[in-house]
Motif scaffolding. Structure first.
Motif, short mmCIF file in Angstrom:
data_model
loop_
_atom_site.label_atom_id
_atom_site.label_comp_id
_atom_site.label_asym_id
_atom_site.label_seq_id
_atom_site.Cartn_x
_atom_site.Cartn_y
_atom_site.Cartn_z
N ASN A 134 0.82 -1.20 0.00
CA ASN A 134 0.00 0.00 0.00
C ASN A 134 0.86 1.26 0.00
N SER A 158 -3.72 -7.82 1.64
CA SER A 158 -4.61 -6.91 2.38
C SER A 158 -5.79 -7.67 2.98
N HIS A 164 -7.52 -4.86 6.34
CA HIS A 164 -7.55 -3.88 5.26
C HIS A 164 -8.42 -4.35 4.09
N TRP A 167 -8.60 -1.91 1.29
CA TRP A 167 -7.46 -1.98 0.37
C TRP A 167 -7.64 -3.11 -0.63
N SER A 168 -8.04 -4.27 -0.13
CA SER A 168 -8.20 -5.42 -1.04
C SER A 168 -9.28 -5.12 -2.08
N LYS A 170 -10.00 -2.20 -3.25
CA LYS A 170 -9.39 -1.25 -4.18
C LYS A 170 -8.53 -1.97 -5.22
N TYR A 171 -7.67 -2.88 -4.76
CA TYR A 171 -6.76 -3.57 -5.67
C TYR A 171 -7.51 -4.48 -6.63
#
Length: 239
Positions: A134, A158, A164, A167-168, A170-171
């Motif tokens: 990140n 993530s 997170h 975050w995961s 998002k990716y």
């Protein structure tokens, strides 16, 4: 008669000459075949040497990565000497104790950050791995290394960190949009759905499940989901 003798003599010479040429060509063929066999053998030996060299280079790189990783670990754990610069940094901003990257302190370069992120991922230290991935995307936003492999690994780290899920999401979202033909596409879809579920976003989760049920029923990813599908449906219908 003399003419006939001359003819027989000429034929004999031609015959002997032909035999000589045949023997000559046979010997040449044997030599050539021998050379070809030798060339093939040398080519194979050369390829074997190339393979061994590649393996040796890989081992060297692996050792270098491990050495670098150990150095960073020691750097994290070693007592730090008090210096004017460090006191100045501490006086300006407090260091977040949950920040495992400490980019402002160590000023990692791009190669170092990816190396640590991947090493921590392989060691299943997902929290530290996720933080390095990140932080990398924040400090090197235009890097060409942020490809499908990077995004998938960062997303899994993530998610597996247990913290997170945003975050995961998002990716995996970015991966499915930018790399729709990637080998990670369906896997990213599956993990994206699970990221929604962990965030209690049931509508988005069921949208992903329904997409798999309708489009990707003959995939390993659907086999993973289908085993839990009815249980998940029943559970969330009650809530």
């Amino acid at each position: 008669m003399k003419t006939l003798n001359k003819l027989f003599f000429a034929m004999a010479v031609v015959s002997l000459t032909s035999c000589s040429y045949v023997e000559h060509f046979e010997k040449r063929a044997q030599v050539i075949n021998g050379l070809e066999d030798r060339i093939l053998l040398l080519s194979k030996e050369n390829q074997d040497l190339k393979n061994k060299l590649m393996q040796a280079n890989y081992k060297v790189k692996t050792l270098e990565s491990r050495n670098f990783y150990l150095e960073t670990q020691l750097k994290d754990k070693a007592p730090k000497k008090e210096t004017y610069k460090q006191r100045e940094i501490a006086s300006v901003a407090k260091v977040n104790s949950n920040d495992l990257v400490k980019y402002d302190v160590y000023k990692w370069d791009a190669k170092e950050m990816i190396s640590i992120a991947q090493k921590e991922f392989d060691a299943k230290n997902y929290e530290k791995s996720a933080q390095f991935f990140n932080s990398y995307t924040k400090n090197f936003p235009n890097s060409k290394d942020v490809d499908a492999d990077f995004l998938f690994q960062a997303g899994v780290a993530s998610y597996e960190s247990g913290k997170h899920y945003d975050w995961s999401e998002k990716y995996f979202t970015y991966l499915t949009k930018k790399y729709p033909t990637s080998k990670y596409y369906l896997g990213a879809k599956l993990w994206l759905g699970m990221s929604y579920l962990k965030q209690n976003r049931r509508d988005e989760f069921f949208a992903v499940v329904e997409e798999f049920r309708k489009k990707y029923r003959n995939t390993p990813e659907w086999n993973i989901l289908s085993g839990h599908y009815e249980k998940i449906v029943q559970k969330y219908k009650k809530n």
